[in-house]
Design an enzyme around this catalytic site. Sequence first.
Site, short mmCIF file in Angstrom:
data_model
loop_
_atom_site.label_atom_id
_atom_site.label_comp_id
_atom_site.label_asym_id
_atom_site.label_seq_id
_atom_site.Cartn_x
_atom_site.Cartn_y
_atom_site.Cartn_z
CD GLU A 40 -1.97 1.44 2.78
OE1 GLU A 40 -3.36 1.57 2.92
OE2 GLU A 40 -1.87 0.62 3.65
CE LYS A 112 -7.52 0.90 4.12
NZ LYS A 112 -6.00 1.67 5.01
CB CYS A 148 -3.29 -1.58 5.06
SG CYS A 148 -2.99 -1.67 6.88
#
Length: 270
Positions: A40, A112, A148
Site C-alpha cells: 500500500e 480500499k 491493510c
Amino acid sequence: MRIALAQLISGREPAENLILLEDYARRAKEGGAELVVFPEATMRAFGNSLLDIAEPLDGPWASQVRKIAQDLGIVIVAGMFTPGIASDGTSNGKVRNTLIATGPGVDASYDKIHLFDAFGFAESDTVDAGTDPVTFDAGGLTFGLATCYDIRFPALFTANADRGADVNIVSASWGAGPGKAEQWKLLARARAIDTTTFVLACGQGDPASQGREPKGAAPTGVGHSVVVSPLGNVLAELDAEPGLLFAELDAAVVEEARVKLPVLANRRDF
C-alpha cells in the site's frame, strides 16, 4: 506459480518510488516470479499529502507501472492513490486508496473498503472508501485484493473466496506500536484459515530499520511481509528491513486444504 513480495519503503516523491518499483520488479522477474506484490502507498508514503499526487488509472504514474509490467512480462500489484469522485462526477476533495493490478492478461484495480480510523489515525478524513471486492486471474490462479486495515474484516476475504480466489493479496503500510507486528502476522494466518486460501501479505518495510523517524501517527510500515498457506502455516517471512521474498503457489494445495478443512462449504449465514 512463482510469486514475489517486494517489501520496500516508499518516500514522498512518486517518480523516485517508481524507480524503486521498477528495480524490485526487475529483480522479481530475474528470480523467476510471474507476479510481484508491492505495499500500500507505494506511490507516496503516508505522512505526506495525497490529494496533490492522486491521478486516474490512465494517468502517468499508473501508465508507467503498466509499461514496466508489460516490458518485463510480469504482473504487478501496487498501492497508489486515485481521485475521489462525488456523485455528480466532480472531485470531492478526497482520494481513493487504490491497488492497481496490471501485467500480461491482467488489468484490474481495487479501492480500499475499510478505512483506517484507529490508533489515532483517521484515514477517512482524506480518503473515500471503496465498495466492491475485486479478483483477477493469473498463472492459473484467482487472486483477491485487500488493503491493510481490510485484513481485520474476514467477510471481505470470504467474499473473494466466493468469487473463486485461491489467493488473497493484502498490501499494507501497517502502523507501528506495541504488538502490532504480531497482530499483522496473526491476522494474515487467520484470514488464510478462514478461507483456505494462500495469503500474500506485503507491507512497507519499517522506516526505523533505516534510521528514519516516523511522521506523527501515520502508518508507515513495520515490515514482516509474509506468505501463509491455506491451512495457516507461515511459508516465508521477511524481517523489518526492505527485501524481496519469493514463494511457490499451487492450486492443488488449495484444493487439498478445502477437502481437509471445508470451512467455506460448511459455513452458515446468520
